[in-house]
Write a protein that holds these residues in place. Structure first.
Motif, short mmCIF file in Angstrom:
data_model
loop_
_atom_site.label_atom_id
_atom_site.label_comp_id
_atom_site.label_asym_id
_atom_site.label_seq_id
_atom_site.Cartn_x
_atom_site.Cartn_y
_atom_site.Cartn_z
N MET A 1 2.78 -6.30 -13.18
CA MET A 1 1.61 -5.95 -12.41
C MET A 1 1.47 -6.87 -11.19
O MET A 1 1.01 -6.44 -10.15
N ASN A 2 1.88 -8.11 -11.33
CA ASN A 2 1.70 -9.08 -10.25
C ASN A 2 2.41 -8.65 -8.97
O ASN A 2 1.84 -8.77 -7.88
N GLU A 3 3.62 -8.11 -9.11
CA GLU A 3 4.36 -7.66 -7.93
C GLU A 3 3.66 -6.48 -7.28
O GLU A 3 3.68 -6.33 -6.05
N ARG A 4 3.01 -5.65 -8.07
CA ARG A 4 2.32 -4.49 -7.53
C ARG A 4 1.06 -4.91 -6.77
O ARG A 4 0.70 -4.27 -5.78
N VAL A 5 0.42 -5.98 -7.19
CA VAL A 5 -0.74 -6.49 -6.44
C VAL A 5 -0.28 -6.89 -5.04
O VAL A 5 -0.92 -6.55 -4.04
N LYS A 6 0.83 -7.58 -4.96
CA LYS A 6 1.37 -8.00 -3.66
C LYS A 6 1.76 -6.78 -2.83
O LYS A 6 1.49 -6.72 -1.62
N LEU A 7 2.37 -5.80 -3.45
CA LEU A 7 2.77 -4.59 -2.76
C LEU A 7 1.56 -3.85 -2.20
O LEU A 7 1.56 -3.41 -1.04
N ILE A 8 0.52 -3.73 -2.99
CA ILE A 8 -0.72 -3.08 -2.53
C ILE A 8 -1.25 -3.80 -1.30
O ILE A 8 -1.58 -3.20 -0.29
N ARG A 9 -1.33 -5.13 -1.41
CA ARG A 9 -1.86 -5.92 -0.29
C ARG A 9 -1.05 -5.70 0.98
O ARG A 9 -1.59 -5.45 2.06
N LYS A 10 0.26 -5.75 0.84
CA LYS A 10 1.11 -5.58 2.03
C LYS A 10 1.00 -4.18 2.61
O LYS A 10 0.96 -4.00 3.82
N GLN A 11 0.95 -3.17 1.75
CA GLN A 11 0.86 -1.80 2.24
C GLN A 11 -0.49 -1.53 2.91
O GLN A 11 -0.59 -0.68 3.79
N LEU A 12 -1.51 -2.24 2.48
CA LEU A 12 -2.82 -2.09 3.11
C LEU A 12 -2.93 -2.93 4.38
O LEU A 12 -3.93 -2.87 5.08
N GLY A 13 -1.90 -3.71 4.66
CA GLY A 13 -1.90 -4.54 5.86
C GLY A 13 -2.90 -5.69 5.78
O GLY A 13 -3.42 -6.13 6.79
N MET A 14 -3.13 -6.17 4.57
CA MET A 14 -4.09 -7.24 4.36
C MET A 14 -3.36 -8.57 4.16
O MET A 14 -2.27 -8.60 3.60
N THR A 15 -3.98 -9.63 4.61
CA THR A 15 -3.47 -10.96 4.31
C THR A 15 -3.94 -11.35 2.91
O THR A 15 -4.84 -10.71 2.35
N GLN A 16 -3.35 -12.41 2.39
CA GLN A 16 -3.82 -12.90 1.09
C GLN A 16 -5.29 -13.28 1.18
O GLN A 16 -6.07 -13.02 0.26
N GLU A 17 -5.67 -13.88 2.28
CA GLU A 17 -7.06 -14.29 2.46
C GLU A 17 -8.00 -13.08 2.44
O GLU A 17 -9.06 -13.13 1.81
N GLN A 18 -7.61 -12.00 3.10
CA GLN A 18 -8.46 -10.80 3.14
C GLN A 18 -8.61 -10.16 1.76
O GLN A 18 -9.72 -9.80 1.37
N LEU A 19 -7.50 -10.01 1.03
CA LEU A 19 -7.60 -9.40 -0.29
C LEU A 19 -8.34 -10.33 -1.25
O LEU A 19 -9.16 -9.87 -2.05
N ALA A 20 -8.08 -11.61 -1.15
CA ALA A 20 -8.78 -12.57 -2.01
C ALA A 20 -10.28 -12.47 -1.79
O ALA A 20 -11.06 -12.46 -2.75
N GLN A 21 -10.68 -12.37 -0.53
CA GLN A 21 -12.10 -12.24 -0.22
C GLN A 21 -12.67 -10.97 -0.83
O GLN A 21 -13.75 -10.97 -1.41
N ARG A 22 -11.94 -9.88 -0.71
CA ARG A 22 -12.38 -8.60 -1.28
C ARG A 22 -12.53 -8.69 -2.79
O ARG A 22 -13.42 -8.09 -3.37
N LEU A 23 -11.65 -9.48 -3.43
CA LEU A 23 -11.70 -9.64 -4.88
C LEU A 23 -12.69 -10.73 -5.32
O LEU A 23 -12.97 -10.86 -6.50
N GLY A 24 -13.16 -11.51 -4.37
CA GLY A 24 -14.09 -12.58 -4.69
C GLY A 24 -13.42 -13.79 -5.32
O GLY A 24 -14.01 -14.49 -6.14
#
Length: 82
Positions: A1-24
Motif C-alpha cells: 500500500m505504501n508504494e500506492r500512496v506515493k503513486l497517488i501523490r505523484k499522479q495528483l501532482g502533489m508534493t509530500q508537503e501538500q498531501l501531508a497537509q491534506r492528511l493532517g
C-alpha cells in the motif's frame, strides 16, 4: 500500500508537503508511509478514499487500474465513474 500512496501523490501532482497537509500529518510522517517505515492509519486511508476518490480495493491490494483526471481526481479506472 505504501508504494500506492506515493503513486497517488505523484499522479495528483502533489508534493509530500501538500498531501501531508491534506492528511493532517507532517511531511516526515508521509515520507515514512511512502517508504514503508510506517503504516497508513485508518483515518488517512479514509481521507484518500473519500476525499481523493481512491478505490479502496486498489489502495489495499493494487488490483484495479490506475489513472487520474486532469483536474486531480482519480478516474473511473480506479473504480469511480465520472
Amino acid at each position: 500500500m505504501n508504494e500506492r500512496v506515493k503513486l497517488i501523490r505523484k499522479q495528483l501532482g502533489m508534493t509530500q508537503e501538500q498531501l501531508a497537509q491534506r492528511l493532517g500529518i507532517g511531511k516526515a510522517a508521509l515520507s515514512m508511509i511512502e517508504t514503508g517505515k510506517a503504516g497508513l492509519s485508518a483515518r488517512n486511508r479514509n481521507i484518500l478514499v473519500q476525499e481523493l476518490n481512491v478505490n479502496p480495493e486498489w489502495l489495499e491490494a493494487g488490483k484495479v487500474k490506475k489513472g487520474v483526471r486532469k483536474e486531480g481526481r482519480i478516474t473511473k479506472d480506479y473504480g469511480y465513474e465520472d
